[in-house]
Design a protein around this motif. Structure first.
Motif, PDB file in Angstrom:
ATOM      1  N   LEU A 218       0.726  -1.107   0.304  1.00 26.00           N
ATOM      2  CA  LEU A 218      -0.361   0.422  -0.201  1.00 26.00           C
ATOM      3  C   LEU A 218       0.757   1.042   0.131  1.00 26.00           C
ATOM      4  O   LEU A 218       2.081   0.990   0.389  1.00 26.00           O
ATOM      5  CB  LEU A 218      -1.010  -0.528   1.376  1.00 26.00           C
ATOM      6  CG  LEU A 218      -1.835  -1.403   1.366  1.00 26.00           C
ATOM      7  CD1 LEU A 218      -2.858  -0.152   3.002  1.00 26.00           C
ATOM      8  CD2 LEU A 218      -3.210  -0.669   0.323  1.00 26.00           C
ATOM      9  N   PRO A 219       0.513   2.041  -0.633  1.00 19.78           N
ATOM     10  CA  PRO A 219       1.416   3.747  -0.692  1.00 19.78           C
ATOM     11  C   PRO A 219       1.101   3.896   1.350  1.00 19.78           C
ATOM     12  O   PRO A 219       0.273   4.049   1.493  1.00 19.78           O
ATOM     13  CB  PRO A 219       0.232   4.883  -1.360  1.00 19.78           C
ATOM     14  CG  PRO A 219      -0.425   3.765  -2.411  1.00 19.78           C
ATOM     15  CD  PRO A 219      -0.607   2.586  -1.432  1.00 19.78           C
ATOM     16  N   LEU A 220       2.480   4.184   1.535  1.00 17.66           N
ATOM     17  CA  LEU A 220       2.328   5.551   2.288  1.00 17.66           C
ATOM     18  C   LEU A 220       2.747   6.964   2.052  1.00 17.66           C
ATOM     19  O   LEU A 220       3.850   7.758   1.810  1.00 17.66           O
ATOM     20  CB  LEU A 220       3.879   5.178   3.579  1.00 17.66           C
ATOM     21  CG  LEU A 220       4.322   5.035   4.855  1.00 17.66           C
ATOM     22  CD1 LEU A 220       3.335   4.930   5.469  1.00 17.66           C
ATOM     23  CD2 LEU A 220       6.118   4.763   4.872  1.00 17.66           C
ATOM     24  N   VAL A 221       1.639   7.692   2.859  1.00 17.72           N
ATOM     25  CA  VAL A 221       1.541   8.902   2.342  1.00 17.72           C
ATOM     26  C   VAL A 221       1.860  10.404   3.320  1.00 17.72           C
ATOM     27  O   VAL A 221       1.223   9.636   4.938  1.00 17.72           O
ATOM     28  CB  VAL A 221      -0.551   9.361   2.379  1.00 17.72           C
ATOM     29  CG1 VAL A 221      -0.316  10.028   1.680  1.00 17.72           C
ATOM     30  CG2 VAL A 221      -0.538   8.078   1.488  1.00 17.72           C
ATOM     31  N   GLN A 231       4.016   9.754  -1.301  1.00 15.54           N
ATOM     32  CA  GLN A 231       3.582   8.274  -1.473  1.00 15.54           C
ATOM     33  C   GLN A 231       3.959   7.093  -1.906  1.00 15.54           C
ATOM     34  O   GLN A 231       3.021   6.615  -2.918  1.00 15.54           O
ATOM     35  CB  GLN A 231       1.599   8.654  -2.001  1.00 15.54           C
ATOM     36  CG  GLN A 231       1.709   8.960  -3.156  1.00 15.54           C
ATOM     37  CD  GLN A 231       0.038   9.906  -3.600  1.00 15.54           C
ATOM     38  OE1 GLN A 231      -1.030   9.270  -3.522  1.00 15.54           O
ATOM     39  NE2 GLN A 231       0.092  10.324  -4.717  1.00 15.54           N
ATOM     40  N   PRO A 232       5.151   6.770  -1.787  1.00 16.56           N
ATOM     41  CA  PRO A 232       5.477   5.106  -2.440  1.00 16.56           C
ATOM     42  C   PRO A 232       5.030   4.299  -1.966  1.00 16.56           C
ATOM     43  O   PRO A 232       4.356   4.208  -0.767  1.00 16.56           O
ATOM     44  CB  PRO A 232       6.901   5.392  -1.602  1.00 16.56           C
ATOM     45  CG  PRO A 232       6.970   6.568  -0.562  1.00 16.56           C
ATOM     46  CD  PRO A 232       5.826   7.455  -0.893  1.00 16.56           C
ATOM     47  N   ASP A 233       5.023   3.527  -2.889  1.00 12.09           N
ATOM     48  CA  ASP A 233       4.041   1.795  -2.289  1.00 12.09           C
ATOM     49  C   ASP A 233       5.131   1.194  -1.720  1.00 12.09           C
ATOM     50  O   ASP A 233       6.494   1.080  -2.358  1.00 12.09           O
ATOM     51  CB  ASP A 233       3.220   1.196  -3.722  1.00 12.09           C
ATOM     52  CG  ASP A 233       2.819   0.037  -3.218  1.00 12.09           C
ATOM     53  OD1 ASP A 233       3.220  -0.380  -2.143  1.00 12.09           O
ATOM     54  OD2 ASP A 233       1.961   0.510  -4.422  1.00 12.09           O
ATOM     55  N   ALA A 234       4.524   1.043  -0.392  1.00 11.04           N
ATOM     56  CA  ALA A 234       5.507   0.640   0.315  1.00 11.04           C
ATOM     57  C   ALA A 234       6.215  -1.047   0.028  1.00 11.04           C
ATOM     58  O   ALA A 234       6.965  -1.836   0.790  1.00 11.04           O
ATOM     59  CB  ALA A 234       5.022   0.199   2.154  1.00 11.04           C
ATOM     60  N   SER A 263      11.330  -0.686   8.850  1.00  8.81           N
ATOM     61  CA  SER A 263      11.666  -1.038   7.425  1.00  8.81           C
ATOM     62  C   SER A 263      12.561   0.139   7.019  1.00  8.81           C
ATOM     63  O   SER A 263      13.569  -0.280   6.123  1.00  8.81           O
ATOM     64  CB  SER A 263      10.183  -0.798   6.714  1.00  8.81           C
ATOM     65  OG  SER A 263       9.728   0.192   6.370  1.00  8.81           O
ATOM     66  N   GLY A 264      12.886   0.999   7.268  1.00  7.61           N
ATOM     67  CA  GLY A 264      13.782   1.996   7.478  1.00  7.61           C
ATOM     68  C   GLY A 264      12.459   3.194   6.376  1.00  7.61           C
ATOM     69  O   GLY A 264      11.695   2.760   5.556  1.00  7.61           O
ATOM     70  N   THR A 265      13.061   4.176   6.019  1.00  9.25           N
ATOM     71  CA  THR A 265      12.985   5.416   5.061  1.00  9.25           C
ATOM     72  C   THR A 265      11.767   4.498   3.400  1.00  9.25           C
ATOM     73  O   THR A 265      12.575   3.716   2.957  1.00  9.25           O
ATOM     74  CB  THR A 265      13.600   5.908   4.297  1.00  9.25           C
ATOM     75  OG1 THR A 265      13.828   6.686   5.574  1.00  9.25           O
ATOM     76  CG2 THR A 265      12.585   7.552   3.631  1.00  9.25           C
ATOM     77  N   VAL A 266      10.877   4.083   3.397  1.00  4.09           N
ATOM     78  CA  VAL A 266      10.130   4.295   2.194  1.00  4.09           C
ATOM     79  C   VAL A 266      10.268   4.799   0.853  1.00  4.09           C
ATOM     80  O   VAL A 266      10.583   5.667   1.026  1.00  4.09           O
ATOM     81  CB  VAL A 266       8.551   3.490   2.243  1.00  4.09           C
ATOM     82  CG1 VAL A 266       8.154   3.579   0.906  1.00  4.09           C
ATOM     83  CG2 VAL A 266       8.304   2.674   3.413  1.00  4.09           C
ATOM     84  N   SER A 267      10.526   4.309   0.086  1.00  5.91           N
ATOM     85  CA  SER A 267      11.447   4.283  -1.708  1.00  5.91           C
ATOM     86  C   SER A 267      11.090   3.586  -2.116  1.00  5.91           C
ATOM     87  O   SER A 267      11.073   2.304  -2.470  1.00  5.91           O
ATOM     88  CB  SER A 267      12.765   4.911  -1.094  1.00  5.91           C
ATOM     89  OG  SER A 267      13.442   5.491  -2.193  1.00  5.91           O
ATOM     90  N   ASN A 268      10.542   4.622  -4.006  1.00  2.05           N
ATOM     91  CA  ASN A 268      10.284   3.728  -5.114  1.00  2.05           C
ATOM     92  C   ASN A 268      11.258   4.603  -5.629  1.00  2.05           C
ATOM     93  O   ASN A 268      11.821   5.733  -6.013  1.00  2.05           O
ATOM     94  CB  ASN A 268       9.209   3.643  -4.989  1.00  2.05           C
ATOM     95  CG  ASN A 268       8.199   3.375  -4.911  1.00  2.05           C
ATOM     96  OD1 ASN A 268       6.931   3.422  -4.913  1.00  2.05           O
ATOM     97  ND2 ASN A 268       8.369   1.987  -3.995  1.00  2.05           N
ATOM     98  N   TYR A 269      11.937   4.171  -6.926  1.00  2.00           N
ATOM     99  CA  TYR A 269      12.475   4.302  -8.199  1.00  2.00           C
ATOM    100  C   TYR A 269      11.653   4.857  -9.056  1.00  2.00           C
ATOM    101  O   TYR A 269      11.835   6.129  -9.810  1.00  2.00           O
ATOM    102  CB  TYR A 269      12.796   3.125  -9.154  1.00  2.00           C
ATOM    103  CG  TYR A 269      13.973   2.160  -8.491  1.00  2.00           C
ATOM    104  CD1 TYR A 269      15.420   3.126  -8.307  1.00  2.00           C
ATOM    105  CD2 TYR A 269      14.048   0.879  -7.791  1.00  2.00           C
ATOM    106  CE1 TYR A 269      16.488   2.525  -8.427  1.00  2.00           C
ATOM    107  CE2 TYR A 269      14.998   0.189  -7.683  1.00  2.00           C
ATOM    108  CZ  TYR A 269      16.527   1.083  -8.074  1.00  2.00           C
ATOM    109  OH  TYR A 269      17.760   0.753  -7.230  1.00  2.00           O
ATOM    110  N   ASP A 270      10.128   5.109  -8.555  1.00  2.00           N
ATOM    111  CA  ASP A 270       9.006   6.053  -9.559  1.00  2.00           C
ATOM    112  C   ASP A 270       9.785   7.781  -8.388  1.00  2.00           C
ATOM    113  O   ASP A 270       8.510   7.517  -7.810  1.00  2.00           O
ATOM    114  CB  ASP A 270       7.837   5.016  -9.564  1.00  2.00           C
ATOM    115  CG  ASP A 270       6.685   5.960  -9.985  1.00  2.00           C
ATOM    116  OD1 ASP A 270       7.125   7.336 -11.024  1.00  2.00           O
ATOM    117  OD2 ASP A 270       5.759   5.496 -10.586  1.00  2.00           O
ATOM    118  N   ARG A 271       9.725   7.793  -9.072  1.00  2.00           N
ATOM    119  CA  ARG A 271      10.337   9.050  -8.186  1.00  2.00           C
ATOM    120  C   ARG A 271       8.855  10.597  -8.626  1.00  2.00           C
ATOM    121  O   ARG A 271       8.745  11.259  -7.624  1.00  2.00           O
ATOM    122  CB  ARG A 271      11.596  10.411  -8.950  1.00  2.00           C
ATOM    123  CG  ARG A 271      12.466   9.801  -8.695  1.00  2.00           C
ATOM    124  CD  ARG A 271      12.944   8.461  -7.746  1.00  2.00           C
ATOM    125  NE  ARG A 271      14.309   7.792  -7.732  1.00  2.00           N
ATOM    126  CZ  ARG A 271      14.883   6.797  -6.967  1.00  2.00           C
ATOM    127  NH1 ARG A 271      13.897   6.933  -5.114  1.00  2.00           N
ATOM    128  NH2 ARG A 271      16.118   6.620  -6.833  1.00  2.00           N
TER     129      ARG A 271
END
Length: 333
Positions: A218-221, A231-234, A263-271
């Motif tokens: 789910l996204p973390l907003v 709002q990266p997807d966790a 988990s550490g900072t949630v991050s996506n390659y999709d910036r």
């Protein structure tokens, strides 16, 4: 089920079972006075808590009170163990790229973790006291799990059964203090102040199909001063799932019931999904513009971190805090 801890003037608060819509709460002193006591005897206590949750879901509000997240402490106001990972390795890669630092290949195969301060954890709506704006105040939106007793050398395959609860985290960081601390070769301390947690911790089944592969899909907003920040997807780009993190941290020691693993900072390659911390946004600006453009947080700034289920409802409740000068008269706790 959803569980929370309400302020009652003691260090460990009062355990309550919260309705799925976060509207009502039932104190359960006859079952377990605190969340830690429930985790210490989870096999016996969990079914009793689940029965209370089921009654709430059926509309039976006998003995309930309105659930006010402003009264919530961290679900575990003080924990025996709080260890945070860096499971989204693309985040580490990006930050290191921005400062022209090579990333060791082992970072992709061997998790990074640090052990944080667990004796003083912030409630979801507590103010965040910091002595100086010069310290580089930053949010870090994350997810964490709470375990029961986990034996030493637990494999990833065996770790999943030990995950009892999930919750949201804002792992506050003081970025300008980090370089000098890490240069000493002994890890974080002053740069990692008290961590904040969502009002509720929830059992994995509350997430339904969004919980699989030991990840939350789910996204973390996050919002800063009311403006959407990320709002990266966790569940995307999580290199090490929670079972793998537990395997790593139990290589040489046990975890006791109530251990929190982040988990550490949630991050996506999709910036286009934004970021979960200002350090990542500043790293992207450094790469694109040759310098960071965004400033760190200032006194009076607000940060909100929340996750919504596929039905649009808040899963854990929101972490909604204001940064204040430490010791100020208006500090809320």
């Amino acid at each position: 089920m959803k569980l929370a801890t309400l302020k009652d003037g003691t260090r460990d608060g009062t355990l309550v079972v919260v309705s799925r819509d976060l509207a009502r709460a039932v104190p359960v002193p006859q079952v377990a006075p605190t969340l830690q006591s429930a985790l210490d005897d989870w096999g016996r206590v969990a079914p009793q808590l689940a029965a209370v949750s089921a009654r709430l879901a059926q509309g039976d509000t006998a003995g309930s009170i309105p659930f006010d997240p402003a009264r919530a402490m961290a679900p575990l106001p003080r924990a025996y163990h709080w260890v945070d990972g860096s499971a989204y390795v693309n985040h580490v890669e990006l930050v290191r790229q921005a400062r022209n630092a090579e990333m060791p290949p082992s970072f992709w195969t061997d998790p990074l973790v640090y052990q944080g301060g667990s004796d003083d954890l912030l409630g979801a709506m507590d103010d965040v006291p910091v002595p100086s704006e010069e310290f580089g105040i930053d949010l870090e939106a994350e997810i964490a799990v709470i375990t029961d007793d986990v034996p030493m050398a637990t494999s990833a395959a065996g770790a999943a059964a030990h995950i009892k609860l999930l919750l949201l985290v804002n792992d506050w960081s003081l970025r300008n203090l980090v370089p000098a601390e890490l240069a000493k070769g002994f890890g974080f301390y002053q740069s990692k102040p008290a961590t904040a947690f969502s009002p509720c911790a929830v059992t994995p089944d509350e997430l339904g199909a969004a919980w699989h592969d030991q990840k939350v899909h789910l996204p973390l907003v996050s919002h800063i001063n009311g403006q959407l920040f990320g709002q990266p997807d966790a569940g995307v780009d999580m290199t090490f799932d929670f079972a793998r993190l537990i395997e790593h941290v139990t290589r040489t020691r046990r975890l006791r019931a109530g251990a929190i693993v982040g988990s550490g900072t949630v991050s996506n390659y999709d910036r286009s999904r934004g970021s979960s911390c200002l350090a990542e946004k500043r790293a992207l600006e450094q790469i694109q513009h040759g310098k960071p453009l965004s400033t760190f947080l200032m006194f009076g700034d607000t940060v909100r971190v929340e996750m919504f289920g596929r039905d649009g409802a808040s899963v854990f409740g929101a972490i909604d805090q204001k940064v204040v000068r430490a010791g100020s008269p208006a500090q809320r706790s």
